[in-house]
Enzyme design. Structure first.
Site, short mmCIF file in Angstrom:
data_model
loop_
_atom_site.label_atom_id
_atom_site.label_comp_id
_atom_site.label_asym_id
_atom_site.label_seq_id
_atom_site.Cartn_x
_atom_site.Cartn_y
_atom_site.Cartn_z
N CYS A 1 1.04 -0.92 -0.04
CA CYS A 1 -0.13 -0.05 0.05
C CYS A 1 0.93 1.41 0.00
CB CYS A 1 -0.69 0.01 1.21
SG CYS A 1 -1.70 -1.44 1.48
N ARG B 1 1.70 1.39 -5.91
CA ARG B 1 1.75 0.70 -5.03
C ARG B 1 0.44 -0.25 -4.46
NH1 ARG B 1 5.32 0.73 -0.82
NH2 ARG B 1 7.23 1.83 -1.52
N TRP C 1 -3.45 -1.92 -1.24
CA TRP C 1 -3.41 -3.43 -2.22
C TRP C 1 -3.87 -4.21 -1.01
CZ3 TRP C 1 -0.94 -7.95 -1.56
CH2 TRP C 1 -0.95 -8.79 -2.47
N ASN D 1 0.73 0.11 5.91
CA ASN D 1 1.39 -0.87 4.79
C ASN D 1 1.95 -1.85 5.31
OD1 ASN D 1 2.47 -1.75 2.66
ND2 ASN D 1 4.11 -0.35 2.41
N GLY D 2 1.52 -3.04 4.97
CA GLY D 2 2.28 -4.24 5.68
C GLY D 2 1.21 -5.30 6.02
N GLU E 1 9.83 -14.93 -19.10
CA GLU E 1 9.36 -13.45 -18.97
C GLU E 1 8.24 -13.08 -19.93
OE1 GLU E 1 9.84 -11.15 -17.04
OE2 GLU E 1 9.45 -9.35 -18.33
N LYS F 1 4.72 -11.58 -18.70
CA LYS F 1 4.32 -10.20 -19.21
C LYS F 1 2.79 -10.20 -19.64
CE LYS F 1 6.53 -8.08 -17.72
NZ LYS F 1 7.69 -8.02 -17.07
N GLU G 1 0.12 -11.24 -17.06
CA GLU G 1 0.13 -10.05 -15.82
C GLU G 1 -0.75 -8.91 -16.50
OE1 GLU G 1 3.14 -8.20 -13.84
OE2 GLU G 1 4.37 -8.31 -15.63
N HIS H 1 8.20 -33.49 -22.25
CA HIS H 1 8.03 -34.30 -21.17
C HIS H 1 6.92 -33.50 -20.40
CE1 HIS H 1 12.14 -35.99 -21.26
NE2 HIS H 1 12.59 -34.41 -21.44
N LYS I 1 2.82 -2.50 -7.87
CA LYS I 1 4.53 -2.43 -8.42
C LYS I 1 5.36 -2.78 -7.26
CE LYS I 1 7.38 -1.05 -11.39
NZ LYS I 1 7.35 -1.86 -12.62
O1 M6R Z 1 10.74 -4.20 -7.54
P1 M6R Z 1 11.13 -5.55 -7.89
O2 M6R Z 1 12.05 -5.63 -9.01
O3 M6R Z 1 11.87 -6.45 -6.81
O4 M6R Z 1 9.81 -6.42 -8.06
C1 M6R Z 1 9.80 -7.84 -8.60
C2 M6R Z 1 8.53 -8.49 -9.02
O5 M6R Z 1 7.46 -8.14 -8.15
C3 M6R Z 1 8.23 -7.74 -10.39
O6 M6R Z 1 9.18 -8.01 -11.14
C4 M6R Z 1 6.96 -8.24 -10.96
O7 M6R Z 1 7.23 -9.71 -11.48
C5 M6R Z 1 6.70 -7.32 -12.16
N1 M6R Z 1 5.07 -7.15 -12.24
C6 M6R Z 1 6.85 -8.05 -13.31
O8 M6R Z 1 6.52 -7.41 -14.56
#
Ligand code: M6R
Length: 607
Positions: free
Chosen positions: A2, A27, A74, A98-99, A479, A483, A486, A502, A602
């Site tokens: 948050c 956040r 969040w 936050n937490g 990756e 992408k 998400e 496999h 984020k």
């Molecule tokens: O801030 P960070 O790089 O530690 O974040 C890690 C992940 O939360 C971040 O890479 C997440 O997987 C992204 N949404 C991917 O696009």
């Protein structure tokens, strides 16, 4: 996850609080709220959903007051409803958090037994209820705050307002970051310095266990035992960054197109282009260490996985790597002669930070590959390797990924030189390739968009997509899948091409697009064999390759994206571009909220 913000001001605060929240919305954006004190009374406005809903509410029902706290949520405990939105009020105490308060259930039971009535399903409400109870028991404000902090367990960045004190905000940190901003006759509080950038660039960061009493002219900071603590006041660079979309529809698009520039900037820090040497200077000596540990989450982890290929290949340095949430609990035997690298865009990811502390306890030298230089991970590391990507706002990581890769490549080459596994000539060849990368990235971004848009139309009709790759293209396949899922919510998986037979091959049919990332490298022929297996089962192949690969592959693909021929070391960065753009355009076609995808945030500051 948050975002929290507070102002002890000398003029109305609610509009400024909301502006600061906008900079923290990355956040979390499940709900938002603001509380002020005016005329001796605490008041609040809260709204479910994005910040814009709160803004609308504030226009209809303005909130006066020169002191206030605010929150963008969040959700962890309790649905993202208005009722569960912060600030939480109990008997003249307002709290944003936050937490996660880990022992909230036990505290809640105790409080209910003494007659407390809870309004929400959140863990946070116990903070407000506890402080209010201690006040009723006769404690002063400072004493009640300190007693509450002694009682709760878990991760928190907290801001607390007391109705009977309209000139003070109390704050506390254990885990998630908290920055105090020094203004002119006003003081500020925020989850990061970027939120406070419009107000001040003079920042004091609280450290874990700290709590603070903030008035209009200054702050008193204490440690968890109540002793006065002195924390440095520093000038933050956050204000230097312009955070807007420019001419782009989304931050993600802008960040994809920024890559040639930011990658060049990052490389400039780690590579000497005059004599073509990798020049990472740091107090981590790669020369003699027996192994390297790498830990990170999400996209940063996948960058680390590509880094593992490079450190092992060029520096002959064994790498132990895992996602941070597993790494710290695996009880990996670690040698104090080794070093550990933690990769994080935000520098605040809770699991990555916990892994870092685990390695620190085991005596390893700690390196941080971070974007946010003022972050906790950077501050707790022995050596910081900034990736210099500039603020990344889109939740889907793009430019941070390629900058992380650029830095890891330079570090691996430098480690190879230090360990005698890369000679001067080899180093120069590798560094020359890195130097070419920004130009080739620009060329690719200028040319592939029409093809990508066409392809995205096909992808947007699919329910599932498989990504395949070998070598460094395997993490890139993962990756690509991350992408796509998400931001477009299409189910996608990334596999090592050789693993196909496999299990995942059972999924192949005419409805399943298989995106194969295959530069013409050492593994190309093997990957082509895997594509034959897909084609034989009616699978629809989208091949992302280079000129050489396109010329020799005789496969009947649904589409082929042809990139320039590049050296192996820069292929992951170049091949990232179509992978990112495919996800972006597919999500846009589906009308998804690209920059703020559902359920995500984020910065992930809870475990
Ligand atoms: O801030 P960070 O790089 O530690 O974040 C890690 C992940 O939360 C971040 O890479 C997440 O997987 C992204 N949404 C991917 O696009």
């Amino acid at each position: 996850m948050c975002g929290i913000v507070g102002i002890v001001g000398n003029q109305p605060v609610s509009e400024r609080l909301v502006n600061a929240l906008r900079r923290l919305e990355y956040r979390g954006y499940d709900s938002a709220g603001v509380a002020t004190i005016e005329g001796g009374a605490l008041r609040r406005r809260r709204a479910e959903g994005k910040l814009v809903n709160l803004e609308t509410k504030l226009k209809e029902e303005p909130l006066p007051g020169a002191i206030g706290i605010a929150h963008t949520r969040w959700a962890t405990h309790g649905a993202p409803t208005e009722r569960n939105a912060h600030p939480h009020f109990t008997d003249g105490v307002a709290v944003v958090h936050n937490g996660i308060i880990e022992n909230f259930a036990e505290i809640k039971d105790e409080l209910i037994a003494t007659g407390a009535e809870f309004q929400t399903e959140t863990d946070t409400e116990v903070v407000a209820q506890l402080v209010a109870k201690y006040r009723r028991d006769g404690m002063g404000r400072w004493q009640a705050m300190h007693a509450m902090l002694k009682r709760v367990r878990g991760a928190y960045a907290l801001a607390v307002l007391f109705e009977d004190d309209p000139s003070t905000i109390m704050a506390a940190r254990n885990g998630p970051p908290l920055a105090i901003g020094h203004g002119n006759g006003e003081m500020f509080l925020g989850s990061d310095a970027i939120a406070l950038a419009p107000f001040t660039n003079e920042i004091t960061y609280l450290i874990d266990g700290d709590w603070a009493v903030i008035g209009t002219t200054g702050v008193h900071i204490f440690d968890i035992d109540g002793n006065i603590a002195t924390r440095p006041r520093q000038v933050s660079m956050a204000a230097a960054y312009l955070v807007d979309k420019g001419n782009h529809r989304h931050f993600m698009e802008k960040e994809i197109y920024e890559q040639p520039e930011v990658v060049a900037h990052a490389l400039g820090q780690y590579v000497n282009f005059i004599d073509n040497r990798a020049a990472p200077s740091s107090n981590i000596d790669f020369a003699k260490m027996p192994s390297l540990a790498i830990s990170a989450c999400g996209t940063a982890y996948l960058a680390g996985l590509i880094g593992k290929y490079w450190f092992e290949r060029y520096a002959r340095l064994p790498v132990e790597i895992d996602v941070a949430s597993e790494f710290r609990y695996r009880e990996i035997p670690l040698s104090p002669q080794s070093a550990a690298l933690f990769i994080s865009q935000s520098g605040e990811t809770a699991d990555t930070l916990a892994s870092l502390r685990y390695c620190k306890e085991h005596g390893l030298k700690i390196g941080a590959v971070v974007n946010t230089r003022e972050s906790t991970i950077a501050r707790e590391s022995d050596a910081v390797f900034p990736i210099l990507a500039g603020p990344e706002i889109g939740v889907a990581s793009t430019k941070a990924f390629t900058c992380q890769l650029a830095v890891l490549a330079a570090l691996a080459i430098g480690a190879g030189r230090a360990r005698g596994t890369v000679n001067e000539e080899e180093e120069q060849v590798l560094v020359r390739s890195l130097a070419e990368m920004p130009r080739i990235m620009g060329q690719v971004l200028n040319s592939i968009q029409p093809k990508i848009e066409l392809l995205s139309r096909e992808l947007s009709k699919c329910r599932d997509v498989l990504y395949l790759g070998r070598g460094t293209s395997f993490p890139l396949a993962m990756e690509g899948a991350l992408k796509l899922k998400e931001i477009s919510y299409i189910h996608a998986e990334g596999y090592a091409a050789g693993e196909l037979k496999h299990g995942p091959i059972a999924l192949i049919d005419e409805n399943m697009p298989v995106i194969v990332i295959a530069p013409h490298d050492r593994f190309f022929d093997k990957t082509v064999s895997n594509m034959q297996e897909v084609a034989a089962r009616g699978g629809r192949i989208i091949l992302i390759t280079d000129g050489r690969g396109a010329a020799v592959s005789k496969l009947d693909t649904m589409h082929t994206i042809v990139l320039p021929d590049v050296d192996e070391i820069i292929a992951p960065m170049i091949f990232s571009l179509p992978v990112q753009l495919l996800a972006y355009h597919t999500a846009v076609l589906l009308g998804a909220d690209v920059d703020q995808p559902r359920n995500l945030a984020k910065s992930v500051t809870v475990e």
